[in-house]
Design an enzyme around this catalytic site. Structure first.
Site, PDB file in Angstrom:
ATOM      1  N   ALA A 124      37.792 -33.793  57.371  1.00 26.51           N
ATOM      2  CA  ALA A 124      36.751 -32.745  57.264  1.00 26.51           C
ATOM      3  C   ALA A 124      35.712 -33.302  56.293  1.00 26.51           C
ATOM      4  CB  ALA A 124      37.363 -31.442  56.753  1.00 26.51           C
ATOM      5  N   ALA A 125      34.813 -34.121  56.809  1.00 27.84           N
ATOM      6  CA  ALA A 125      34.163 -35.108  55.943  1.00 27.84           C
ATOM      7  C   ALA A 125      32.786 -34.756  55.376  1.00 27.84           C
ATOM      8  CB  ALA A 125      34.054 -36.421  56.698  1.00 27.84           C
ATOM      9  N   ALA A 126      31.996 -33.911  56.041  1.00 29.07           N
ATOM     10  CA  ALA A 126      30.606 -33.717  55.605  1.00 29.07           C
ATOM     11  C   ALA A 126      30.532 -32.895  54.315  1.00 29.07           C
ATOM     12  CB  ALA A 126      29.820 -33.005  56.705  1.00 29.07           C
ATOM     13  N   PRO A 127      29.581 -33.166  53.442  1.00 24.50           N
ATOM     14  CA  PRO A 127      28.478 -34.127  53.586  1.00 24.50           C
ATOM     15  C   PRO A 127      28.835 -35.568  53.239  1.00 24.50           C
ATOM     16  CG  PRO A 127      28.233 -32.916  51.540  1.00 24.50           C
ATOM     17  CD  PRO A 127      29.432 -32.325  52.231  1.00 24.50           C
ATOM     18  N   GLY A 128      30.094 -35.834  52.868  1.00 23.45           N
ATOM     19  CA  GLY A 128      30.514 -37.226  52.781  1.00 23.45           C
ATOM     20  C   GLY A 128      30.721 -37.778  51.373  1.00 23.45           C
ATOM     21  N   LYS A 130      33.269 -37.576  49.414  1.00 21.55           N
ATOM     22  CA  LYS A 130      34.586 -38.207  49.261  1.00 21.55           C
ATOM     23  C   LYS A 130      34.722 -39.398  50.205  1.00 21.55           C
ATOM     24  CE  LYS A 130      36.661 -33.906  47.679  1.00 21.55           C
ATOM     25  NZ  LYS A 130      35.545 -32.997  48.044  1.00 21.55           N
ATOM     26  N   GLU A 148      33.953 -34.653  61.513  1.00 24.70           N
ATOM     27  CA  GLU A 148      33.255 -33.421  61.114  1.00 24.70           C
ATOM     28  C   GLU A 148      32.934 -32.658  62.389  1.00 24.70           C
ATOM     29  OE1 GLU A 148      32.262 -31.704  58.247  1.00 24.70           O
ATOM     30  OE2 GLU A 148      31.410 -30.316  59.704  1.00 24.70           O
ATOM     31  N   ASP A 175      36.458 -31.665  66.552  1.00 26.00           N
ATOM     32  CA  ASP A 175      37.263 -30.666  65.865  1.00 26.00           C
ATOM     33  C   ASP A 175      38.515 -31.363  65.314  1.00 26.00           C
ATOM     34  OD1 ASP A 175      39.016 -28.606  65.138  1.00 26.00           O
ATOM     35  OD2 ASP A 175      38.073 -27.231  66.558  1.00 26.00           O
ATOM     36  N   CYS A 247      38.531 -25.890  47.622  1.00 27.34           N
ATOM     37  CA  CYS A 247      37.869 -25.432  46.389  1.00 27.34           C
ATOM     38  C   CYS A 247      37.988 -23.902  46.324  1.00 27.34           C
ATOM     39  CB  CYS A 247      36.432 -25.921  46.304  1.00 27.34           C
ATOM     40  SG  CYS A 247      35.370 -25.372  47.619  1.00 27.34           S
TER      41      CYS A 247
HETATM   42  N1  SAM Z   1      34.913 -33.737  51.993  1.00 31.62           N
HETATM   43  C1  SAM Z   1      33.527 -33.281  51.969  1.00 31.62           C
HETATM   44  C2  SAM Z   1      32.812 -33.938  50.803  1.00 31.62           C
HETATM   45  O1  SAM Z   1      33.452 -34.275  49.805  1.00 31.62           O
HETATM   46  O2  SAM Z   1      31.598 -34.136  50.908  1.00 31.62           O
HETATM   47  C3  SAM Z   1      33.440 -31.783  51.923  1.00 31.62           C
HETATM   48  C4  SAM Z   1      34.181 -31.128  53.066  1.00 31.62           C
HETATM   49  S1  SAM Z   1      33.942 -29.386  53.188  1.00 31.62           S
HETATM   50  C5  SAM Z   1      35.028 -28.780  51.995  1.00 31.62           C
HETATM   51  C6  SAM Z   1      34.778 -29.043  54.686  1.00 31.62           C
HETATM   52  C7  SAM Z   1      34.069 -29.554  55.914  1.00 31.62           C
HETATM   53  O3  SAM Z   1      34.897 -29.296  57.061  1.00 31.62           O
HETATM   54  C8  SAM Z   1      32.745 -28.865  56.210  1.00 31.62           C
HETATM   55  O4  SAM Z   1      31.744 -29.830  56.354  1.00 31.62           O
HETATM   56  C9  SAM Z   1      32.992 -28.137  57.539  1.00 31.62           C
HETATM   57  O5  SAM Z   1      31.854 -28.090  58.360  1.00 31.62           O
HETATM   58  C10 SAM Z   1      34.071 -29.008  58.152  1.00 31.62           C
HETATM   59  N2  SAM Z   1      34.895 -28.363  59.193  1.00 31.62           N
HETATM   60  C11 SAM Z   1      35.069 -27.033  59.440  1.00 31.62           C
HETATM   61  N3  SAM Z   1      35.902 -26.863  60.481  1.00 31.62           N
HETATM   62  C12 SAM Z   1      36.279 -28.094  60.884  1.00 31.62           C
HETATM   63  C13 SAM Z   1      37.117 -28.587  61.924  1.00 31.62           C
HETATM   64  N4  SAM Z   1      37.747 -27.738  62.751  1.00 31.62           N
HETATM   65  N5  SAM Z   1      37.250 -29.919  62.084  1.00 31.62           N
HETATM   66  C14 SAM Z   1      36.601 -30.789  61.251  1.00 31.62           C
HETATM   67  N6  SAM Z   1      35.785 -30.384  60.245  1.00 31.62           N
HETATM   68  C15 SAM Z   1      35.633 -29.069  60.070  1.00 31.62           C
END
Ligand code: SAM
Length: 303
Positions: A124-128, A130, A148, A175, A247
């Site tokens: 679940a990478a965005a905005p990236g 980590k 993402e 997904d 978080c």
């Molecule tokens: N790891 C990121 C960083 O450090 O920049 C922050 C991640 S944020 C907590 C969670 C992310 O999961 C969001 O960008 C969200 O859009 C994405 N997300 C939500 N549902 C998802 C899914 N089913 N599969 C993959 N990503 C998903």
């Protein structure tokens, strides 16, 4: 519902504050509540994929920034709140030589500790933030897959990775819940920084930050997290390591998510102790309301 009747002066929702009271040690509740309203220093990481720590320190000091070094992580600094804007408008930021990131957000990749040459998944990478941190830890060597599911956020992720020089990352607009079935037993390490109710991001000065929060949302979020976590576990090779983090404070999104996988997978997975270089940590909860969690959850960490 507001918390005007509550002994602590806070505009945060009463139900949220009551839950926090049941989660946190009594001694730290007031400080924690205050942390929702104070303006914090801005922390950032030197991006070692593009530059060095001395080069960044010299350049920022020359531009008049007051840098405070974070002792527990090399290449990490803070500037005072009133320098945040200048930092994010600086050349170093624009060119991806530094990445502005919360200190707590840097912990999960530190715990996962990916090594150069390994196969790593960020589910679940965005905005990236980590993903970039892990690419730097892996010195751009090996395989780092970043997934993402939200289109706009996916393109932001790609732009951040490009700007940060993370050439090793393969990005997927997918997904994350389907990844474990598509590529089972593949990765040495998996990070699931799960989408959550974002309770730690509430800002007492910005009611909009909690306007969508309610118990139903927490439960919806918990359902999705369980499926993502199951997918993350399936994508892990035998003997591999997974870090799950959110978080949010809600036990439904944290201990309960892990507990449900321990029930599902039994001895095939185990929660192992984590060492963090911090004093403000608390072990995972073993009880929440009428729910008792697996004993292994004492190894989980709340920061
Ligand atoms: N790891 C990121 C960083 O450090 O920049 C922050 C991640 S944020 C907590 C969670 C992310 O999961 C969001 O960008 C969200 O859009 C994405 N997300 C939500 N549902 C998802 C899914 N089913 N599969 C993959 N990503 C998903």
């Amino acid at each position: 519902m507001q918390s005007a009747a509550y002994p602590f002066a806070t505009p945060l929702p009463l139900l949220f504050v009551k839950r926090l009271q049941a989660i946190l040690p009594t001694a730290s509740l007031e400080d924690s509540l205050q942390s929702f309203s104070c303006s914090r220093p801005t922390s950032f990481r030197v991006n070692t994929l593009k530059t060095t720590e001395p080069a960044v320190v010299t350049a920022l000091r020359a531009e008049g920034f007051s840098l405070r070094r974070i002792e527990w992580r090399s290449g990490t600094y803070c500037v005072p709140p009133d320098q945040r804007r200048a930092l994010t408008e600086s050349r170093l930021f624009g060119e991806g030589l530094i990445y502005v990131q919360d200190l707590s957000s840097m912990l999960a990749p530190m715990v996962l500790a990916p090594k150069p040459g390994e196969r790593v998944l960020d589910l679940a990478a965005a905005p990236g933030g980590k993903t970039l941190q892990m690419a730097a830890m892996m010195e751009n060597r090996g395989e780092l897959s970043a997934v993402e599911s939200v289109r706009g956020r996916f393109f932001r992720l790609k732009a951040n990775l490009k700007r940060g020089g993370a050439t090793m990352v393969s990005t997927y607009l997918k997904d994350g819940r389907s990844v474990g079935a598509k590529v089972p037993d593949r990765f040495d390490r998996v990070l699931l920084d799960a989408p959550c109710a974002s309770e730690a991001r509430f800002d007492a000065n910005d009611p909009e930050s909690w306007s969508h929060w309610n118990l139903k949302k927490v439960q919806e979020s918990a359902r999705k997290q369980r499926r993502l976590l199951d997918s993350a576990i399936r994508s892990l090779r035998p003997g591999g390591t997974l870090v799950y983090c959110t978080c949010s404070f809600s036990p439904e999104e944290n201990e309960q998510a892990v507990d449900s996988q321990l029930r599902r997978y039994g001895d095939a997975v185990a929660v192992t102790p984590i060492e963090l270089p911090l004093s403000n940590v608390q072990p995972g909860l073993l009880q929440w309301g009428r729910h008792s969690y697996n004993e292994q959850l004492r190894h989980a960490v709340r920061v």
